[in-house]
Design a protein around this motif. Structure first.
Motif, PDB file in Angstrom:
ATOM      1  N   GLY A   1       0.845  -1.242   0.023  1.00 55.88           N
ATOM      2  CA  GLY A   1       0.120   0.015  -0.149  1.00 55.88           C
ATOM      3  C   GLY A   1       0.887   1.325   0.049  1.00 55.88           C
ATOM      4  N   GLY A   2       1.884   1.180   0.958  1.00 56.62           N
ATOM      5  CA  GLY A   2       2.909   2.535   0.769  1.00 56.62           C
ATOM      6  C   GLY A   2       3.393   2.678  -0.433  1.00 56.62           C
ATOM      7  N   ALA A   3       4.001   1.605  -0.989  1.00 57.63           N
ATOM      8  CA  ALA A   3       4.577   1.711  -2.390  1.00 57.63           C
ATOM      9  C   ALA A   3       3.480   2.169  -3.394  1.00 57.63           C
ATOM     10  CB  ALA A   3       5.090   0.281  -2.965  1.00 57.63           C
ATOM     11  N   LEU A   4       2.142   1.648  -3.387  1.00 57.44           N
ATOM     12  CA  LEU A   4       1.157   2.314  -4.393  1.00 57.44           C
ATOM     13  C   LEU A   4       1.124   3.900  -4.112  1.00 57.44           C
ATOM     14  CD1 LEU A   4      -1.084  -0.632  -4.550  1.00 57.44           C
ATOM     15  CD2 LEU A   4       0.296   0.197  -6.446  1.00 57.44           C
ATOM     16  N   ILE A   5       0.930   4.392  -2.876  1.00 57.00           N
ATOM     17  CA  ILE A   5       0.842   5.665  -2.581  1.00 57.00           C
ATOM     18  C   ILE A   5       1.828   6.373  -3.030  1.00 57.00           C
ATOM     19  CG2 ILE A   5       0.272   7.388  -0.624  1.00 57.00           C
ATOM     20  CD1 ILE A   5      -1.235   5.153   0.785  1.00 57.00           C
ATOM     21  N   GLY A   6       3.106   5.716  -2.655  1.00 50.84           N
ATOM     22  CA  GLY A   6       4.209   6.421  -2.915  1.00 50.84           C
ATOM     23  C   GLY A   6       4.384   6.862  -4.580  1.00 50.84           C
ATOM     24  N   ILE A   7       3.925   5.888  -5.457  1.00 51.60           N
ATOM     25  CA  ILE A   7       4.080   6.017  -6.696  1.00 51.60           C
ATOM     26  C   ILE A   7       3.017   7.260  -7.119  1.00 51.60           C
ATOM     27  CG2 ILE A   7       3.634   4.809  -9.116  1.00 51.60           C
ATOM     28  CD1 ILE A   7       4.501   2.057  -7.697  1.00 51.60           C
ATOM     29  N   GLY A   8       1.675   6.828  -6.822  1.00 53.72           N
ATOM     30  CA  GLY A   8       0.822   7.873  -6.855  1.00 53.72           C
ATOM     31  C   GLY A   8       1.015   9.399  -6.584  1.00 53.72           C
ATOM     32  N   LEU A   9       1.808   9.390  -5.333  1.00 57.26           N
ATOM     33  CA  LEU A   9       2.367  10.977  -4.723  1.00 57.26           C
ATOM     34  C   LEU A   9       3.578  11.397  -5.914  1.00 57.26           C
ATOM     35  CD1 LEU A   9       2.186  12.578  -2.190  1.00 57.26           C
ATOM     36  CD2 LEU A   9       4.287  11.359  -1.479  1.00 57.26           C
ATOM     37  N   GLY A  10       4.425  10.464  -6.334  1.00 52.79           N
ATOM     38  CA  GLY A  10       5.427  10.800  -7.060  1.00 52.79           C
ATOM     39  C   GLY A  10       4.781  11.026  -8.581  1.00 52.79           C
ATOM     40  N   LEU A  11       3.792  10.678  -9.078  1.00 54.83           N
ATOM     41  CA  LEU A  11       3.322  10.772 -10.242  1.00 54.83           C
ATOM     42  C   LEU A  11       2.472  12.284  -9.943  1.00 54.83           C
ATOM     43  CD1 LEU A  11       2.696   9.516 -13.062  1.00 54.83           C
ATOM     44  CD2 LEU A  11       0.998   8.360 -12.180  1.00 54.83           C
ATOM     45  N   THR A  12       1.611  12.260  -9.169  1.00 58.44           N
ATOM     46  CA  THR A  12       0.709  13.586  -9.166  1.00 58.44           C
ATOM     47  C   THR A  12       1.468  14.752  -8.277  1.00 58.44           C
ATOM     48  OG1 THR A  12      -0.447  12.795  -7.216  1.00 58.44           O
ATOM     49  CG2 THR A  12      -1.259  12.056  -9.507  1.00 58.44           C
ATOM     50  N   GLY A  13       2.097  14.499  -7.117  1.00 59.97           N
ATOM     51  CA  GLY A  13       2.191  15.629  -6.330  1.00 59.97           C
ATOM     52  C   GLY A  13       1.192  15.838  -5.178  1.00 59.97           C
ATOM     53  N   PHE A  14       0.153  14.930  -5.248  1.00 56.86           N
ATOM     54  CA  PHE A  14      -0.885  14.977  -4.417  1.00 56.86           C
ATOM     55  C   PHE A  14      -0.970  13.897  -3.314  1.00 56.86           C
ATOM     56  CE2 PHE A  14      -2.576  17.224  -8.043  1.00 56.86           C
ATOM     57  CZ  PHE A  14      -2.446  18.669  -7.451  1.00 56.86           C
ATOM     58  N   SER A  15      -1.463  14.190  -2.171  1.00 52.57           N
ATOM     59  CA  SER A  15      -1.930  13.105  -1.220  1.00 52.57           C
ATOM     60  C   SER A  15      -3.448  13.017  -1.123  1.00 52.57           C
ATOM     61  CB  SER A  15      -1.312  12.993   0.253  1.00 52.57           C
ATOM     62  OG  SER A  15      -1.845  14.249   0.936  1.00 52.57           O
ATOM     63  N   PRO A  16      -4.274  11.903  -0.449  1.00 55.00           N
ATOM     64  CA  PRO A  16      -5.710  12.345  -0.550  1.00 55.00           C
ATOM     65  C   PRO A  16      -6.129  13.741   0.042  1.00 55.00           C
ATOM     66  CG  PRO A  16      -5.010  10.048   0.069  1.00 55.00           C
ATOM     67  CD  PRO A  16      -3.835  10.885   0.062  1.00 55.00           C
ATOM     68  N   ALA A  17      -5.407  14.181   1.149  1.00 57.66           N
ATOM     69  CA  ALA A  17      -5.561  15.301   1.958  1.00 57.66           C
ATOM     70  C   ALA A  17      -5.324  16.670   1.142  1.00 57.66           C
ATOM     71  CB  ALA A  17      -5.109  15.226   3.539  1.00 57.66           C
ATOM     72  N   THR A  18      -4.268  16.481   0.486  1.00 59.33           N
ATOM     73  CA  THR A  18      -3.760  17.470  -0.131  1.00 59.33           C
ATOM     74  C   THR A  18      -4.530  17.571  -1.565  1.00 59.33           C
ATOM     75  OG1 THR A  18      -1.765  16.744  -1.205  1.00 59.33           O
ATOM     76  CG2 THR A  18      -1.442  17.769   0.737  1.00 59.33           C
ATOM     77  N   SER A  19      -4.770  16.810  -2.118  1.00 58.46           N
ATOM     78  CA  SER A  19      -5.755  16.603  -3.330  1.00 58.46           C
ATOM     79  C   SER A  19      -7.021  17.281  -2.988  1.00 58.46           C
ATOM     80  CB  SER A  19      -5.749  15.304  -4.050  1.00 58.46           C
ATOM     81  OG  SER A  19      -6.667  14.366  -3.002  1.00 58.46           O
ATOM     82  N   LEU A  20      -7.618  17.042  -1.813  1.00 60.96           N
ATOM     83  CA  LEU A  20      -8.911  17.836  -1.507  1.00 60.96           C
ATOM     84  C   LEU A  20      -8.793  18.999  -1.631  1.00 60.96           C
ATOM     85  CD1 LEU A  20     -10.587  15.305   0.747  1.00 60.96           C
ATOM     86  CD2 LEU A  20     -11.548  15.859  -1.230  1.00 60.96           C
ATOM     87  N   ALA A  21      -7.643  19.386  -0.691  1.00 62.03           N
ATOM     88  CA  ALA A  21      -7.527  20.941  -0.263  1.00 62.03           C
ATOM     89  C   ALA A  21      -7.087  21.705  -1.597  1.00 62.03           C
ATOM     90  CB  ALA A  21      -6.259  21.107   0.804  1.00 62.03           C
ATOM     91  N   SER A  22      -6.215  20.956  -2.372  1.00 61.33           N
ATOM     92  CA  SER A  22      -5.911  21.661  -3.772  1.00 61.33           C
ATOM     93  C   SER A  22      -6.836  21.712  -4.926  1.00 61.33           C
ATOM     94  CB  SER A  22      -4.651  20.710  -4.264  1.00 61.33           C
ATOM     95  OG  SER A  22      -3.830  21.371  -5.177  1.00 61.33           O
ATOM     96  N   ALA A  23      -7.828  20.978  -4.937  1.00 65.50           N
ATOM     97  CA  ALA A  23      -9.024  20.994  -5.886  1.00 65.50           C
ATOM     98  C   ALA A  23      -9.796  22.068  -5.359  1.00 65.50           C
ATOM     99  CB  ALA A  23      -9.856  19.617  -5.598  1.00 65.50           C
ATOM    100  N   ALA A  24      -9.821  22.293  -4.129  1.00 64.58           N
ATOM    101  CA  ALA A  24     -10.724  23.476  -3.365  1.00 64.58           C
ATOM    102  C   ALA A  24     -10.029  24.588  -3.591  1.00 64.58           C
ATOM    103  CB  ALA A  24     -10.821  23.327  -1.873  1.00 64.58           C
TER     104      ALA A  24
END
Lengths: 425, 181
Positions: free
Chosen positions: A79-102
């Motif tokens: 799970g950590g590896a998948l989140i890491g890949i997603g984070l490295g790809l987008t620059g967002f975590s679940p919390a920051t993606s919500l805040a950034s979208a807002a």
């Protein structure tokens, strides 16, 4: 207490904090992962340290509402590896993606949509994959203090020291693009200073940097002397015990590891009794109790002094870099060796058992070894390597570090002399 | 003036870290460690329970009562959106943007590719959060605050793979962070 109103209020505070912290900017996250921008790293490390310390204090008063996640190691790692890949790809975590979208970011909004789809994929694979993974390397809802038997205070202190070192190292490293370009309000005024110095236009400023470097040199030398004294005292105590000048006395519970100076002395552990098997030194009665206290105190001072020693090296490197004083290769080398000394001195055996040994040891450990049969050569060599050779290695490293830092001081002196000769470049 | 403001980090790192840390401590004192990813699963569970009730009854997760709760966590996420929007408007940094400076420096492709990457990244993030029993907020920040064992393997793979992915996707460093599109 967990009502929707509390949820909304906490969410509002957290969301606003993320924007204020600048973590909603994906450039910050990518820059941190590429080790080019240290703002996010420092923020996150400080976040963790403050939260950990606060939670520990809450726990002391019984006011912490904890929710320990299960340590299903394989599943968590995937799970950590998948989140890491997603984070490295987008620059967002679940919390920051919500805040950034807002905050108006379309890419963050699409990431949120992707997360809703990701939750769907998780539900689909749950029966076939997740349920099976749950059974592999599952340690349960366990904390580090529970697992190791070491008190939470020691863990907090250790992580705090490690986190502080990360902060100091990143603090001393200038990003490739100045933080002024990244838009940190009021940060890094020194970036213009260093340009002035590098351009040979700020001798007064450079003189200030040189004076600051001399202050660090004095502290560095003082800490070196303190560590040297502690090492010698520790070894003197050890040899007095091992040669039979002072007899070991007292009952000790050997099963529970105790970190030197820790406040977690348990029932059944008593400090060695004083008064038996002592010898006179300059008219003073030296007992095993006194020697064990010296060993304990010197161990604590050694660890603290080594942390400050590395800290001073880091400050010295920062001053040398910003002031253009030279000798950076020497101070970098000294810093790394100082960090190695700190790592080697830490009492790792208290956390990980006898397989990972730190140079500092407890009286209990010494008594345990001393009362064991060490008549065969191999065990005897191990014994002396553990209690004397390890600290001799530390001493050697310390001297090498000091010599390396002396070359840094010489480089600064050369710059100082050059400036004195050419006051108007 | 607004251009420069939009690139500004309002708080220095120590103040930002202190603020976020205190928010976490407040959350632990009031309710428990913060978490963001579970309400996404809750939302999907709610939808699937409505759309396919027969399938949901046999599914071990969809039939689990703890995922049918639309309580604190769900409102917490709504609060994040409201709080961030309010802060962005107050700081005058609210602006429609699609591309980041790192993306522009490394990819000449149009914004559409960035959006596709964002979607794929989102899928991986939530799938990973499910497998790891928490996302970065819950497992990393919450885990270390509570000194939980699970935080260690999570941190190692999170940053290991995060750095690797960033190195592969963004090999070139921008000279300066220009304003995003």
């Amino acid at each position: 207490m967990a009502s929707p109103v509390v949820g909304i209020i906490m969410g509002v505070i957290f969301g606003a904090s993320l924007v204020l912290a600048g973590l909603t900017n994906p450039d910050r996250i990518i820059g941190a992962l590429r080790l080019k921008d240290f703002h996010a790293i420092r923020t996150v490390v400080f976040f963790v340290l403050v939260a950990m310390l606060g939670t520990w204090i809450l726990g002391l008063f019984g006011a912490a509402n904890l929710s320990i996640k299960p340590a299903v190691v394989l599943s968590v790692m995937i799970g950590g590896a998948l989140i890491g890949i997603g984070l490295g790809l987008t620059g967002f975590s679940p919390a920051t993606s919500l805040a950034s979208a807002a905050s108006g970011r379309i890419d963050a909004l699409i990431t949120v949509v992707g997360m809703i789809f990701g939750a769907h994929v998780y539900i689909l694979i749950y029966p076939s994959v997740v349920v099976r993974l749950e059974k592999i390397f599952n340690f349960g809802n366990v904390t580090l203090p529970e697992l190791t038997g070491v008190s939470a205070g020691i863990w907090v202190l250790s992580i705090f020291v490690a986190g502080s070192l990360v902060l100091l190292i990143t603090w001393s490293m200038q990003p490739r693009f100045g933080e002024a370009d990244l838009g940190v309000k009021g940060a890094f005024p020194a970036s213009t200073d260093s340009q002035t110095v590098a351009g040979g236009m700020g001798l007064l400023l450079r003189s200030d940097y040189i004076k600051a470097a001399y202050v660090f040199r004095r502290w560095k030398n003082l800490l070196f002397l303190v560590m040297l004294l502690c090492l010698l005292l520790n070894q003197a105590s050890f040899w007095l015990v091992i040669t039979g000048q002072v007899e070991i006395s007292g009952n000790t519970n050997f099963d529970a590891p105790v970190v030197a100076g820790a406040d977690n002395t348990r029932a059944g552990q008593t400090t060695p009794e004083e008064g038996s098997g002592s010898f006179m030194l300059f008219g003073y009665n030296v007992t095993f109790g006194l020697l064990s206290s010296i060993m304990r105190v010197t161990s604590i001072i050694l660890i603290l002094a080594s942390a400050f020693y590395a800290l001073i090296m880091s400050f010295g490197m920062s001053v040398s870099f910003k002031g253009g004083l030279g000798g950076l290769n020497h101070i970098c080398g000294a810093l790394y060796m100082a960090l190695i000394i700190f790592v080697l001195l830490m009492p790792w055996q208290a956390f990980f058992g006898p397989l990972v040994l730190g140079a500092t040891y407890t009286t209990q450990e010494l008594i345990r070894w001393s009362t064991t049969d060490i008549s065969d050569n191999f065990t005897m060599v191990l014994f002396y390597l553990r209690f004397s050779g390890y600290l001799a290695l530390i001493l050697l490293l310390l001297i090498l570090t000091q010599l390396r830092s002396l070359r840094w001081v010489r480089a600064i002196k050369a710059v100082s002399r050059e400036d004195d000769r050419n006051p108007n470049p | 003036m607004e251009e420069s403001n939009s690139r500004t980090t309002p708080l220095p790192w120590w103040a930002a870290g202190l603020l976020l840390g205190l928010v976490q401590v407040l959350a632990i004192a009031l309710v428990g460690p913060m978490g963001v990813s579970k309400p996404f699963v809750d939302t999907d569970v709610k939808v699937l329970n409505s759309v396919a009730p027969e399938y949901s009854e046999k599914h071990p997760l969809l039939s689990d009562e703890q995922y049918k709760d639309f309580g604190y966590g769900w409102w917490f996420n709504i609060g994040i959106v409201l709080g961030a929007c309010f802060a962005a408007l107050h700081l005058r940094v609210w602006k429609i943007r699609t591309i980041s400076a790192w993306w522009r420096r490394n990819h000449d492709a149009p914004a559409l590719l960035r959006l596709i990457a964002g979607f794929c990244g989102g899928v991986l993030i939530l799938l990973g959060a499910g497998l790891a029993y928490g996302c970065i907020t819950g497992q990393f920040f919450g885990g270390w605050a509570q000194l939980s064992l699970s935080a260690i393997p999570f941190t190692i793979t999170l940053f290991g793979f995060g750095m690797l992915a960033a190195y592969i996707v963004y090999p070139k460093t921008p000279n300066r962070l220009e304003e995003e599109d």
